[in-house]
Design an enzyme around this catalytic site. Sequence first.
Site, mmCIF file in Angstrom:
data_model
loop_
_atom_site.group_PDB
_atom_site.id
_atom_site.type_symbol
_atom_site.label_atom_id
_atom_site.label_comp_id
_atom_site.label_asym_id
_atom_site.label_seq_id
_atom_site.Cartn_x
_atom_site.Cartn_y
_atom_site.Cartn_z
ATOM 1 N N HIS A 167 42.643 36.751 42.104
ATOM 2 C CA HIS A 167 42.484 38.210 41.985
ATOM 3 C C HIS A 167 43.843 38.877 41.688
ATOM 4 C CE1 HIS A 167 41.153 42.261 42.931
ATOM 5 N NE2 HIS A 167 39.944 41.833 43.228
ATOM 6 N N GLU A 271 41.610 38.917 36.302
ATOM 7 C CA GLU A 271 41.415 37.815 37.260
ATOM 8 C C GLU A 271 40.736 36.602 36.607
ATOM 9 O OE1 GLU A 271 39.120 39.722 40.397
ATOM 10 O OE2 GLU A 271 40.031 41.625 39.797
HETATM 11 O O1 TA6 Z 1 37.744 42.246 41.377
HETATM 12 C C1 TA6 Z 1 37.122 43.497 41.365
HETATM 13 C C2 TA6 Z 1 36.477 43.751 42.722
HETATM 14 O O2 TA6 Z 1 35.374 42.897 42.934
HETATM 15 C C3 TA6 Z 1 36.088 45.229 42.792
HETATM 16 O O3 TA6 Z 1 34.690 45.389 42.827
HETATM 17 C C4 TA6 Z 1 36.770 45.717 44.066
HETATM 18 O O4 TA6 Z 1 35.909 45.580 45.174
HETATM 19 C C5 TA6 Z 1 37.971 44.774 44.127
HETATM 20 O O5 TA6 Z 1 37.424 43.501 43.775
HETATM 21 C C6 TA6 Z 1 38.737 44.768 45.426
HETATM 22 O O6 TA6 Z 1 37.998 44.127 46.420
HETATM 23 P P1 TA6 Z 1 38.667 44.039 47.901
HETATM 24 O O7 TA6 Z 1 37.664 43.319 48.733
HETATM 25 O O8 TA6 Z 1 39.968 43.286 47.759
HETATM 26 O O9 TA6 Z 1 38.923 45.470 48.307
#
Ligand code: TA6
Length: 314
Positions: A167, A271
């Site tokens: 991520h 990501e």
């Molecule tokens: O990668 C995108 C995502 O899935 C978004 O939907 C948002 O929720 C982001 O990840 C951040 O997620 P987190 O659980 O780290 O706040």
Amino acid sequence: MSSDKVGAELCKGINGLDKVVLRESRGASAEVYLYGGQVTSWKNDHGEELLFVSSKAIFKPPKAIRGGIPICFPQFGSHVSLEQHGFARNRQWSIDTDPPPFPTNSLSKAYVDLILRPSEEDLKIWAHSFEFRLRVALSPGGDLMLTSRIRNTSADGKPFTFTFAYHTYFSVSDISEVRIEGLETLDYLDNLQNKERFTEQGDAITFESEVDKIYLSTPTKIAIMDHEKKRTFVLRKDGLPDAVVWNPWDKKAKQMADFGDDEYKHMLCVEAAAVEKPITLKPGEEWKGRQELSAVPSSYCSGQLDPRKVLLSC
Ligand code: TA6
């Protein structure tokens, strides 16, 4: 080890959390916290920070650190019984003192091998034994490489299935001046429209509002251009067919306690992921997923960008 030598150094980070600092001979560096196995810094040989970490990030378990490169495993996104993005980013990893031989093509000493195994508690929420080995390495030229090797070590003969993402939060000067090359014309699932499937239009992707898309069957190379900095991030990936693109924009930014209201202007998540087609491992089988990040001078000239030149030239 003195603090300027090439290689890896275990030390204390924010709130006394253990972290490993990697240093390369030309001055590039990176930092990875044992909490979450999470990279939180990647600097070029001029000491410029290339990853985004929120000024409001909470370096305290059980909250995941907001920024750097959180590891999403055993699932990307939501799940019936696991927290969002799984639990690997909320666990304490260990330094792997006995890693299996690693086909490394670099003589760099700036790397660390981490390992995560499920605790008894973890097995209650996800009843599968695994070994997750993560190598974080800096190349002599300052590229950042993450290699994940996940093995099914179950004795019960049962396979398990997972999804995965690195991520990655890239630091950008101004989100409205950023373009992504390499995802045009691809299909994507739009998280903002109930994961409905759409097809991307033919131009580079630019940003003027919240974006939360999972691009499917993407190329092994994706370019993220920061116009103001004349810098291009090149993300190379292997074993990770999908790519998630996320910027929360202003409204969502205000809703996140560990994220500054205006910080959406200076970050973009791209990501490398395996989401559309979950990965199944039989006992004894191992999966490998790799991403390599480099930061190169952009080939912008008067706003004209030759996507072929950028993607082929780096
Ligand atoms: O990668 C995108 C995502 O899935 C978004 O939907 C948002 O929720 C982001 O990840 C951040 O997620 P987190 O659980 O780290 O706040």
